[in-house]
Design an enzyme around this catalytic site. Structure first.
Site, mmCIF file in Angstrom:
data_model
loop_
_atom_site.group_PDB
_atom_site.id
_atom_site.type_symbol
_atom_site.label_atom_id
_atom_site.label_comp_id
_atom_site.label_asym_id
_atom_site.label_seq_id
_atom_site.Cartn_x
_atom_site.Cartn_y
_atom_site.Cartn_z
ATOM 1 N N HIS A 122 37.176 41.354 -32.803
ATOM 2 C CA HIS A 122 36.806 42.487 -31.954
ATOM 3 C C HIS A 122 35.687 43.275 -32.612
ATOM 4 C CE1 HIS A 122 37.580 46.583 -29.983
ATOM 5 N NE2 HIS A 122 37.040 45.798 -29.072
ATOM 6 N N HIS A 123 34.585 43.410 -31.922
ATOM 7 C CA HIS A 123 33.459 44.221 -32.381
ATOM 8 C C HIS A 123 33.244 45.358 -31.404
ATOM 9 C CE1 HIS A 123 31.323 40.621 -34.593
ATOM 10 N NE2 HIS A 123 32.361 41.084 -35.265
ATOM 11 N N GLU A 124 33.834 46.506 -31.666
ATOM 12 C CA GLU A 124 33.485 47.679 -30.863
ATOM 13 C C GLU A 124 32.208 48.240 -31.482
ATOM 14 O OE1 GLU A 124 34.591 49.375 -27.911
ATOM 15 O OE2 GLU A 124 32.615 50.103 -28.502
ATOM 16 N N HIS A 147 32.426 43.712 -23.292
ATOM 17 C CA HIS A 147 32.907 44.787 -22.408
ATOM 18 C C HIS A 147 31.871 45.913 -22.341
ATOM 19 C CE1 HIS A 147 37.427 44.061 -21.788
ATOM 20 N NE2 HIS A 147 36.839 42.906 -22.044
ATOM 21 N N GLU A 169 32.522 51.231 -14.127
ATOM 22 C CA GLU A 169 33.968 51.446 -14.162
ATOM 23 C C GLU A 169 34.382 52.524 -13.156
ATOM 24 O OE1 GLU A 169 35.200 51.837 -18.215
ATOM 25 O OE2 GLU A 169 34.314 49.925 -18.769
ATOM 26 N N GLU A 227 42.881 48.074 -17.826
ATOM 27 C CA GLU A 227 43.105 49.258 -18.676
ATOM 28 C C GLU A 227 43.285 50.527 -17.844
ATOM 29 O OE1 GLU A 227 39.699 49.521 -21.252
ATOM 30 O OE2 GLU A 227 38.293 49.855 -19.629
ATOM 31 N N ASN A 231 33.317 59.080 -16.966
ATOM 32 C CA ASN A 231 33.271 57.932 -17.869
ATOM 33 C C ASN A 231 32.605 58.347 -19.179
ATOM 34 O OD1 ASN A 231 32.130 55.136 -18.896
ATOM 35 N ND2 ASN A 231 33.732 54.714 -17.409
HETATM 36 C C1 NOJ Z 1 37.063 49.477 -23.821
HETATM 37 C C2 NOJ Z 1 37.495 48.089 -23.565
HETATM 38 O O1 NOJ Z 1 37.390 47.767 -22.209
HETATM 39 C C3 NOJ Z 1 38.911 47.960 -24.049
HETATM 40 O O2 NOJ Z 1 39.425 46.698 -23.705
HETATM 41 C C4 NOJ Z 1 38.930 48.186 -25.526
HETATM 42 O O3 NOJ Z 1 40.243 48.102 -25.977
HETATM 43 C C5 NOJ Z 1 38.367 49.547 -25.859
HETATM 44 N N1 NOJ Z 1 37.115 49.737 -25.241
HETATM 45 C C6 NOJ Z 1 38.206 49.760 -27.355
HETATM 46 O O4 NOJ Z 1 37.140 49.012 -27.833
HETATM 47 CA CA CA Z 2 36.122 49.239 -20.401
#
Ligand code: NOJ
Ligand code: CA
Length: 707
Positions: A418-420, A488, A177, A513, A199
């Site tokens: 969505h799986h963060e 991501h 990034e 973003e 980052n």
């Molecule tokens: C980074 C991701 O690129 C973004 O799209 C997402 O909303 C955030 N992380 C939160 O998970």
């Molecule tokens: Ca990102």
């Protein structure tokens, strides 16, 4: 002896010399004869290769080999014990793609290299020369004297023929990034410090370290792209530049204890790829990376579909809303009783609000709605290395999973999960199967996963073999549940979407973003197709029409570094079978005439024509929608206004079509007047030619339909 004869003699002498210094030299050409690959052994039995394009040097004599830790290295002392040549010319159909059929046409050289002093231990190097470039890989066949081994470093060189202009990112084992730097290779060292921006997880490794795909342009007009294909069970490749000699050398991502790979024969490395042409458009048209990947492993692919989606997302990115339900400084899953917690009033993923997104998607013919921040645990993990953050099945009290399932299904809209993972991969793998089962039970057929922050197990990197294996595990497990994956902060792709087409998207670059985090460079999207997208599609999340972020969050002074029309053109210029309409429904409702293009534009294609391209400057692409007589054209430019030259000769002859042109307004520019646009309709045939003005940071988006 006259001068002419002397030169001839000298030439003959040099020829003898170069043949003598390369033992067992082998040559193969591309099918069109423009490329020539020469393989040979240098003194001490060191394998080398070189590559020319139309008699110009692309890669000068460069060493090949693998340095190992626990067994003798595979670097020298080789003799060539066998060479085999073959060819292939076949066509195949991608499940989702830019073309209906892809031609795989190459000549191959397979060299067996034996280390006689090591009881005849042998490896193989397989070269494939296509009309658009070279791929080669190391193979480690099963044999008595080679079983398990640990890689200390891969020693593949790419000796460049000059100090090329390069479009580069700092080499990093955890993130891509970064903003692309455009400079001479000789300037990398001086520009590195500014190139490394902060980052949430990053590990740079050298003052001249670079990432792939690395795009370069030589002074003598060659476009050269170095990357890798089919990265499976091996560490991700970066490059270190020897800036005295202009030699790039492989650097693999280490694991927590510094090792670079654990292999067991039989096995193989990923392909190392060099795409080359004297036309920039050929780099974008190249299918070399996909061709070097295996055909799909899935028998049934009927469940894999392109997706155009909206999401409860941008409002959190801009700071208008929050992922977290409360402002608690610390929460613990299973301990914190959310029914007693005071909500912060800014939690976007609530049932009523998500229904508005579902309504918008249904009204505008979109496929899916993504919801981020729906599950417990968002309050306190960012910037920490917390292990057990999420269980991926427990919603916040204001998010009614069953009701939203029912509501979305009734309107024909799919929900996107969505799986963060918060980088806690150990925790994700603990919950993965239950999480996928939960998705199936509640009508979710795709997941956006995320790997923000440092990886747990601690010390592992986003691009090491451990994580390479994890991403593929998450993907192939998902396939068992007919789930598509868009990861991501994961590995930048290497064409694996051919083999595993449920890999519907990836981020792995600076996405949209960053327009809310200070902005992307104006030329960013004119570079991405030449770099990041060489490996596979990107979930760039374009379509931001409200270019002033302060409209959503007065404290955020960022602005989108493009015009509104440029945002529309990206649906064509940035290929992806997964495309988000990134902005908020309330904004799209104010620009319905322009939003029409996003509603119409296809995300899966029968054909693609790269009309004009120059990395860092401009791109114009025309594509034919899958199974439809509709074409979509996108043209973008960097900060320089320009006239796009748009031809229509790919349209079937003898018919008249209606082209709807979404153009920058006369007074438009990305910094002063980004939202100015004009829409007009014209008639076109295959003979038409259009000169279309693009504003600074601007673009044009055109839909072409049969009358
Ligand atoms: C980074 C991701 O690129 C973004 O799209 C997402 O909303 C955030 N992380 C939160 O998970
Ligand atoms: Ca990102």
């Amino acid at each position: 002896m006259n001068y002419q004869n002397m030169r001839k003699l000298l030439f003959f002498f040099l020829l003898l010399l170069s043949a003598a210094s390369l033992v067992n030299a082998q040559e193969i050409n591309s099918p069109d004869k423009n490329l020539t690959l020469t393989f040979g052994l240098k003194e001490n039995g060191i394998p080398t290769y070189q590559l020319t394009y139309k008699h110009k040097d692309v890669i000068k004599s460069s060493k090949l080999g693998i340095e190992t830790k626990d067994v003798p290295s595979m670097l020298e002392g080789f003799t060539v014990t066998k060479t085999e040549q073959s060819s292939a010319d076949e066509s195949w159909e991608p499940v989702l793609g830019e073309l209906k059929t892809i031609r795989n046409h190459y000549n191959e050289l397979l060299v067996t290299l034996t280390q006689k002093s090591l009881k005849d231990r042998f490896i193989r190097i397989r070269f494939r020369v296509f009309n658009d470039g070279l791929g080669f890989r190391y193979e480690f066949p099963e044999q008595d004297n080679l079983n398990y081994f640990i890689i200390k470093e891969e020693r593949t060189q790419f000796a460049l023929a000059g100090d090329h202009k390069a479009f580069w990112l700092p080499g990093d084992f955890d993130t891509q990034e970064y903003s692309t730097v455009t400079s001479k290779l000789s300037e990398v060292r001086a520009k590195m410090k500014d190139a490394v921006t902060a980052n949430s997880s990053q590990t740079t490794f050298s003052p001249t370290g670079l990432q792939t795909p690395l795009m370069m342009k030589s002074d003598n007009g060659l476009y050269i792209n170095i990357h890798e294909a089919a990265l499976v069970d091996y560490s991700c490749l970066s490059l270190n530049l020897d800036d005295k000699n202009m030699i790039l050398e492989s650097v693999l991502t280490p694991d927590a204890i510094g090792d670079k790979g654990y292999l067991q024969a039989p096995s193989k490395s990923p392909w190392r790829t060099i795409i080359v042409s004297d036309k920039a458009a050929d780099i974008l048209a190249s299918k070399l990376v996909l061709n070097l990947n295996e055909p799909t492993k899935y028998k049934d692919v009927s469940w894999i579909k392109p997706i155009k989606y909206v999401g409860v997302w941008w409002e959190m990115i801009t700071g208008k809303s929050t992922w977290a339900y409360s402002d608690l400084p610390s929460v613990q899953l299973g301990v914190t009783d959310y029914s007693k917690v005071k909500p912060n009033g800014k939690h976007a993923a609530n049932t009523a609000h998500v229904k508005e997104y579902i309504d918008f998607a249904a009204k505008n013919g979109l496929d899916a709605v993504l919801v981020e921040g729906w599950n417990e645990g968002w309050e306190d993990w960012f910037g920490k290395t917390k292990d057990y953050v999420f269980d991926f099945v427990t919603p916040y009290p204001d998010f009614d999973v069953q009701e939203l399932h029912r509501y979305a299904a009734a309107k024909g809209i799919k929900m996107m999960m969505h799986h963060e993972t918060s980088g806690s991969v150990r925790n994700y793998e603990r919950h993965l199967d239950t999480a996928y089962q939960f998705m199936v039970a509640n009508g979710y057929n795709s997941v956006k996963s995320g790997y923000v922050g440092n990886i747990i197990p601690r010390g592992e990197h986003h691009y090491g073999q451990f994580m390479v294996d994890h991403y593929l595990y998450a993907l192939t497990e998902a396939a068992k549940y007919k789930i598509m994956v868009n990861a991501h902060e994961a590995l930048r792709p290497t064409g694996l979407n051919r083999t595993y087409p449920n890999l519907i998207g990836n981020e792995a670059a600076r996405g949209t973003e960053y327009e809310a985090f200070g902005g992307n460079n104006v030329d960013h999207t004119t570079i991405l197709p030449f770099t990041r997208l060489i490996g596979g599609p990107m979930d760039y999340t374009p379509g931001i029409f409200q270019t002033k972020i302060s409209a959503y969050n007065p404290e955020n002074t960022s602005f989108v570094h493009s015009t509104l029309v440029h945002q529309m053109a990206l649906y064509v210029t940035l290929y992806s079978p997964l495309q988000m309409a990134g902005d908020l429904p309330e904004t799209y409702n104010k620009f319905m005439d322009a939003f029409q293009f996003i509603k119409d534009v296809a995300v899966d294609w029968d054909d693609t024509n790269i009309l004009e391209a120059e990395p860092g400057d401009y791109i114009t692409i025309a594509r034919k929608a899958k199974n439809k007589n509709e074409w979509y054209i996108g043209a973008i430019t960097d900060e320089n206004p320009r006239i796009a030259n748009i031809s229509f000769d790919y349209l079937p002859k003898g018919k008249t079509y209606e082209a709807t042109i979404y153009a920058d307004g006369k007074d438009a520019s990305y910094d002063k007047n980004p939202q100015s646009y004009a829409i007009r309709k014209i008639k076109v045939t295959s003979k038409s030619k259009l000169k279309q003005a693009l504003a600074s940071g601007g673009g044009a988006a055109i839909s072409v339909k049969e009358l």
